[in-house]
Design an enzyme around this catalytic site. Structure first.
Site, PDB file in Angstrom:
ATOM      1  N   ASP A  35       0.870  -1.184   0.000  1.00 44.76           N
ATOM      2  CA  ASP A  35       0.000   0.000   0.000  1.00 44.76           C
ATOM      3  C   ASP A  35       0.906   1.232   0.000  1.00 44.76           C
ATOM      4  O   ASP A  35       1.696   1.435   0.929  1.00 44.76           O
ATOM      5  CB  ASP A  35      -0.899  -0.018   1.247  1.00 44.76           C
ATOM      6  CG  ASP A  35      -1.953   1.073   1.212  1.00 44.76           C
ATOM      7  OD1 ASP A  35      -2.593   1.260   0.153  1.00 44.76           O
ATOM      8  OD2 ASP A  35      -2.153   1.751   2.245  1.00 44.76           O
ATOM      9  N   ASP A 113      -2.163  12.026  -2.661  1.00 48.02           N
ATOM     10  CA  ASP A 113      -2.241  13.500  -2.637  1.00 48.02           C
ATOM     11  C   ASP A 113      -2.469  14.006  -4.051  1.00 48.02           C
ATOM     12  O   ASP A 113      -1.732  13.633  -4.975  1.00 48.02           O
ATOM     13  CB  ASP A 113      -0.939  14.089  -2.087  1.00 48.02           C
ATOM     14  CG  ASP A 113      -0.768  13.765  -0.606  1.00 48.02           C
ATOM     15  OD1 ASP A 113      -1.789  13.623   0.094  1.00 48.02           O
ATOM     16  OD2 ASP A 113       0.391  13.655  -0.155  1.00 48.02           O
TER      17      ASP A 113
HETATM   18  C1  LIG Z   1      -4.319  11.767   1.191  1.00 53.38           C
HETATM   19  S1  LIG Z   1      -3.296  10.683   2.110  1.00 53.38           S
HETATM   20  C2  LIG Z   1      -4.198   9.148   1.996  1.00 53.38           C
HETATM   21  C3  LIG Z   1      -3.833   8.191   3.090  1.00 53.38           C
HETATM   22  C4  LIG Z   1      -4.478   6.797   2.991  1.00 53.38           C
HETATM   23  N1  LIG Z   1      -3.996   6.066   1.833  1.00 53.38           N
HETATM   24  C5  LIG Z   1      -5.985   6.854   2.984  1.00 53.38           C
HETATM   25  O1  LIG Z   1      -6.583   6.485   1.958  1.00 53.38           O
HETATM   26  O2  LIG Z   1      -6.566   7.238   4.022  1.00 53.38           O
HETATM   27  C6  LIG Z   1      -1.897  10.393   1.028  1.00 53.38           C
HETATM   28  C7  LIG Z   1      -0.710   9.796   1.784  1.00 53.38           C
HETATM   29  O3  LIG Z   1       0.343   9.513   0.860  1.00 53.38           O
HETATM   30  C8  LIG Z   1       1.588   9.910   1.433  1.00 53.38           C
HETATM   31  N2  LIG Z   1       2.511  10.121   0.297  1.00 53.38           N
HETATM   32  C9  LIG Z   1       2.447  11.115  -0.624  1.00 53.38           C
HETATM   33  N3  LIG Z   1       3.431  10.983  -1.527  1.00 53.38           N
HETATM   34  C10 LIG Z   1       4.149   9.872  -1.185  1.00 53.38           C
HETATM   35  C11 LIG Z   1       5.278   9.212  -1.730  1.00 53.38           C
HETATM   36  N4  LIG Z   1       5.881   9.668  -2.827  1.00 53.38           N
HETATM   37  N5  LIG Z   1       5.737   8.096  -1.113  1.00 53.38           N
HETATM   38  C12 LIG Z   1       5.129   7.630   0.017  1.00 53.38           C
HETATM   39  N6  LIG Z   1       4.051   8.217   0.585  1.00 53.38           N
HETATM   40  C13 LIG Z   1       3.556   9.322  -0.004  1.00 53.38           C
HETATM   41  C14 LIG Z   1       1.218  11.148   2.218  1.00 53.38           C
HETATM   42  O4  LIG Z   1       2.173  11.499   3.202  1.00 53.38           O
HETATM   43  C15 LIG Z   1      -0.129  10.734   2.827  1.00 53.38           C
HETATM   44  O5  LIG Z   1       0.031  10.050   4.045  1.00 53.38           O
END
Ligand SMILES: C[S@@+](CC[C@H](N)C(=O)[O-])C[C@H]1O[C@@H](n2cnc3c(N)ncnc32)[C@H](O)[C@@H]1O
Length: 209
Positions: A35, A113
């Protein structure tokens, strides 16, 4: 806690040591799901506790969330769940991380994001180069699941994945979730929020061919 981290920051160029699957999991032979952007990992905790015949791996760029999730795994003695801190794009494109891609049965991108401004699109986790990295190493039959409440982001992710000829769309209606990484259709935190607020959800499943 900072909500948005710029994944292109040089802070993420160095990646942490990635242990072998045998170090990560009690039984490294189980099916493996990844994930990407797992935040605090609640979704993965639900999955790992419910489906002990799968291994679950989360990658998250916010370090504090990963530290807390790792502590929780140890406290609860969960053997089929592991978290890696860092930018997923850098980790999976690194010589150290390539073995992960080769061993995956499925990957989920849940509510990534959106980075709405055009000049920030490069910060989106799904990029053509990243999809190439995946298609070069994923085994045939590996699945990619995407989900978002942002239509523009959905269209962007969909066209980016399908512009790589090694991925085809699966018809969600014919898809048998009972054999997937998420047989009981657990929801992520963002998905629960989206459902409560009655926003649309855009989702698709792809298979490496
Ligand atoms: C909007 S949140 C969604 C969290 C979760 N997947 C949910 O559906 O509730 C997006 C997550 O992706 C992480 N994220 C963004 N870019 C990333 C990257 N390049 N590698 C790892 N994590 C990343 C952010 O820090 C954040 O925790």
């Amino acid at each position: 806690m900072r909500q948005h981290v710029n994944p292109l920051s040089s802070n993420f160029n160095q990646i942490e040591r990635i242990p072998s699957l045998r170090e990560m999991f009690g039984d490294s032979q189980l099916n493996l799901h990844l994930d990407i952007g797992c935040a605090a990992g609640e979704f993965l905790f639900d999955l790992a506790l419910d489906n002990t015949s799968w291994n679950y791996l989360g990658i998250e760029i916010r370090e504090k969330l990963v530290k807390n999730a790792k502590l929780k795994v140890i406290e609860r003695e969960i053997k089929n769940l592991y978290f890696i801190f860092g930018n997923a794009n850098n980790i999976l494109d690194h010589v150290q991380g390539k073995f992960i891609i080769k061993n995956l049965k499925s990957i989920s991108f849940n509510f990534p994001d959106p980075w709405f401004k055009k000049r920030h699109y490069k910060r989106r986790v799904i990029q053509p180069e990243f999809i190439n990295v995946l298609s070069n190493s994923l085994q045939k039959g590996t699945l990619i699941f995407i989900k978002t409440d942002v239509k523009d982001l959905f269209d962007y992710m969909d066209s980016t994945i399908l512009s790589n000829f090694y991925f085809k769309t699966l018809n969600k209606k014919d898809f048998d979730y009972s054999k997937s990484f998420n047989p009981n259709k657990f929801k992520t935190n963002r998905e629960k929020y989206v459902i409560v607020n009655q926003f649309d959800i855009f989702e698709r499943i792809y298979m490496k061919i």
